[in-house]
Design a protein around this motif. Structure first.
Motif, PDB file in Angstrom:
ATOM      1  N   ARG A   1       1.148  -0.910  -0.354  1.00  0.00           N
ATOM      2  CA  ARG A   1       0.013   0.125   0.357  1.00  0.00           C
ATOM      3  C   ARG A   1       0.302   1.458  -0.135  1.00  0.00           C
ATOM      4  NH1 ARG A   1      -3.415  -3.096   3.327  1.00  0.00           N
ATOM      5  NH2 ARG A   1      -2.238  -2.325   5.401  1.00  0.00           N
ATOM      6  N   GLN A   2       1.662   1.512   0.421  1.00  0.00           N
ATOM      7  CA  GLN A   2       3.267   2.256   1.047  1.00  0.00           C
ATOM      8  C   GLN A   2       3.659   2.331  -0.419  1.00  0.00           C
ATOM      9  OE1 GLN A   2       5.392   1.864   4.315  1.00  0.00           O
ATOM     10  NE2 GLN A   2       3.757   2.153   5.829  1.00  0.00           N
ATOM     11  N   VAL A   3       4.656   1.834  -1.307  1.00  0.00           N
ATOM     12  CA  VAL A   3       4.585   1.559  -2.226  1.00  0.00           C
ATOM     13  C   VAL A   3       3.353   2.427  -3.832  1.00  0.00           C
ATOM     14  CG1 VAL A   3       5.554   0.383  -3.784  1.00  0.00           C
ATOM     15  CG2 VAL A   3       6.759   0.256  -1.880  1.00  0.00           C
TER      16      VAL A   3
ATOM     17  N   ASN B   1       2.071   6.838  -6.747  1.00  0.00           N
ATOM     18  CA  ASN B   1       1.008   7.672  -7.050  1.00  0.00           C
ATOM     19  C   ASN B   1       2.316   9.336  -7.469  1.00  0.00           C
ATOM     20  OD1 ASN B   1      -0.851   5.905  -8.220  1.00  0.00           O
ATOM     21  ND2 ASN B   1      -1.528   6.157  -6.047  1.00  0.00           N
ATOM     22  N   ASN B   2       2.487   9.389  -6.732  1.00  0.00           N
ATOM     23  CA  ASN B   2       3.637  10.791  -5.435  1.00  0.00           C
ATOM     24  C   ASN B   2       3.754  11.009  -7.022  1.00  0.00           C
ATOM     25  OD1 ASN B   2       2.296  11.215  -3.169  1.00  0.00           O
ATOM     26  ND2 ASN B   2       4.163  10.989  -2.110  1.00  0.00           N
ATOM     27  N   LEU B   3       5.318   9.923  -7.449  1.00  0.00           N
ATOM     28  CA  LEU B   3       6.533  10.130  -9.148  1.00  0.00           C
ATOM     29  C   LEU B   3       5.035  10.014  -9.722  1.00  0.00           C
ATOM     30  CD1 LEU B   3       8.407   6.858  -8.092  1.00  0.00           C
ATOM     31  CD2 LEU B   3       8.755   9.521  -7.579  1.00  0.00           C
TER      32      LEU B   3
ATOM     33  N   ARG C   1      12.499   6.795   0.117  1.00  0.00           N
ATOM     34  CA  ARG C   1      11.243   6.196   1.364  1.00  0.00           C
ATOM     35  C   ARG C   1      10.897   4.997   0.726  1.00  0.00           C
ATOM     36  NH1 ARG C   1       5.440   8.514   1.366  1.00  0.00           N
ATOM     37  NH2 ARG C   1       4.859   7.420   2.021  1.00  0.00           N
ATOM     38  N   ILE C   2      10.714   4.751  -0.455  1.00  0.00           N
ATOM     39  CA  ILE C   2      10.789   3.438  -0.224  1.00  0.00           C
ATOM     40  C   ILE C   2      11.270   2.366   0.330  1.00  0.00           C
ATOM     41  CG2 ILE C   2      10.759   1.663  -2.553  1.00  0.00           C
ATOM     42  CD1 ILE C   2       8.647   3.641  -4.254  1.00  0.00           C
TER      43      ILE C   2
ATOM     44  N   LEU D   1      12.985  16.944  -9.352  1.00  0.00           N
ATOM     45  CA  LEU D   1      13.747  15.865  -9.698  1.00  0.00           C
ATOM     46  C   LEU D   1      13.986  15.194  -7.747  1.00  0.00           C
ATOM     47  CD1 LEU D   1      16.035  16.494 -12.345  1.00  0.00           C
ATOM     48  CD2 LEU D   1      14.206  14.649 -11.941  1.00  0.00           C
ATOM     49  N   GLN D   2      14.678  16.017  -6.915  1.00  0.00           N
ATOM     50  CA  GLN D   2      15.251  16.358  -5.580  1.00  0.00           C
ATOM     51  C   GLN D   2      13.887  15.813  -5.146  1.00  0.00           C
ATOM     52  OE1 GLN D   2      16.205  20.342  -4.184  1.00  0.00           O
ATOM     53  NE2 GLN D   2      17.588  19.770  -5.072  1.00  0.00           N
ATOM     54  N   GLU D   3      12.387  15.804  -5.048  1.00  0.00           N
ATOM     55  CA  GLU D   3      11.356  15.042  -4.428  1.00  0.00           C
ATOM     56  C   GLU D   3      11.079  13.776  -4.427  1.00  0.00           C
ATOM     57  OE1 GLU D   3       6.775  15.762  -3.681  1.00  0.00           O
ATOM     58  OE2 GLU D   3       7.589  17.646  -4.921  1.00  0.00           O
ATOM     59  N   ALA D   4      11.746  13.797  -6.164  1.00  0.00           N
ATOM     60  CA  ALA D   4      11.179  11.946  -7.244  1.00  0.00           C
ATOM     61  C   ALA D   4      12.530  11.274  -5.866  1.00  0.00           C
ATOM     62  CB  ALA D   4      11.456  12.240  -8.067  1.00  0.00           C
ATOM     63  N   GLN D   5      14.036  11.455  -6.253  1.00  0.00           N
ATOM     64  CA  GLN D   5      14.834  11.062  -5.178  1.00  0.00           C
ATOM     65  C   GLN D   5      14.936  10.990  -3.667  1.00  0.00           C
ATOM     66  OE1 GLN D   5      17.858   9.841  -6.172  1.00  0.00           O
ATOM     67  NE2 GLN D   5      17.725   9.058  -4.140  1.00  0.00           N
ATOM     68  N   GLN D   6      13.445  11.786  -3.382  1.00  0.00           N
ATOM     69  CA  GLN D   6      13.407  11.560  -1.233  1.00  0.00           C
ATOM     70  C   GLN D   6      12.818  10.355  -1.768  1.00  0.00           C
ATOM     71  OE1 GLN D   6      11.939  15.868  -0.839  1.00  0.00           O
ATOM     72  NE2 GLN D   6      13.972  16.270  -0.328  1.00  0.00           N
ATOM     73  N   ILE D   7      11.520  10.507  -2.841  1.00  0.00           N
ATOM     74  CA  ILE D   7      10.958   9.635  -2.706  1.00  0.00           C
ATOM     75  C   ILE D   7      11.146   7.664  -2.716  1.00  0.00           C
ATOM     76  CG2 ILE D   7       8.944   9.005  -4.185  1.00  0.00           C
ATOM     77  CD1 ILE D   7       7.690  11.623  -4.505  1.00  0.00           C
ATOM     78  N   MET D   8      12.067   8.155  -3.792  1.00  0.00           N
ATOM     79  CA  MET D   8      12.507   6.560  -4.028  1.00  0.00           C
ATOM     80  C   MET D   8      13.606   6.251  -2.416  1.00  0.00           C
ATOM     81  SD  MET D   8      12.183   5.654  -7.367  1.00  0.00           S
ATOM     82  CE  MET D   8      12.789   4.283  -6.873  1.00  0.00           C
TER      83      MET D   8
END
Length: 102
Positions: free
Chosen positions: A57-59, A64-66, A93-94, A84-91
């Motif tokens: 669920r979290q992934v 969805n954010n990506l 987090r995963i 790009l920084q936000e995408a890096q933070q999301i990755m």
């Protein structure tokens, strides 16, 4: 769904019964549906632990954010550093979520 109206007696040793019970519990099934699945040739795998469901669920939420970030980048015609920084933070987090679960 077919109605099951045939039954038969199956005799097992204590060890065979314990094995059947354990395997059906690992698969998350009661013994009858477990045996019927085996008869029908289904490949039965152990049920995923509840922690894996939470991780999935979290992934999915992170995915969805990506996707939202990708839409913004496509709409603007370029990917800004903030995206790009936000995408890096999301990755990151995963990766941390997966590391916690395993």
């Amino acid at each position: 769904m077919q109605k099951r109206n045939k039954s038969f007696l199956l005799r097992l040793t204590e060890q065979e019964y314990a094995t059947l019970k354990r395997k059906s519990e690992l698969a998350g099934l009661k013994m009858n549906p477990f045996v019927v699945s085996l008869i029908n040739g289904c490949e039965i795998h152990p049920r995923a632990p509840d922690s894996c469901k939470a991780l999935a669920r979290q992934v999915a939420a992170v995915g969805n954010n990506l996707n939202q970030l990708a839409r913004i980048a496509n709409f603007n015609g370029k990917a800004e550093d903030a995206y790009l920084q936000e995408a890096q933070q999301i990755m990151t987090r995963i990766w941390l979520l997966m590391k916690e679960q395993l």
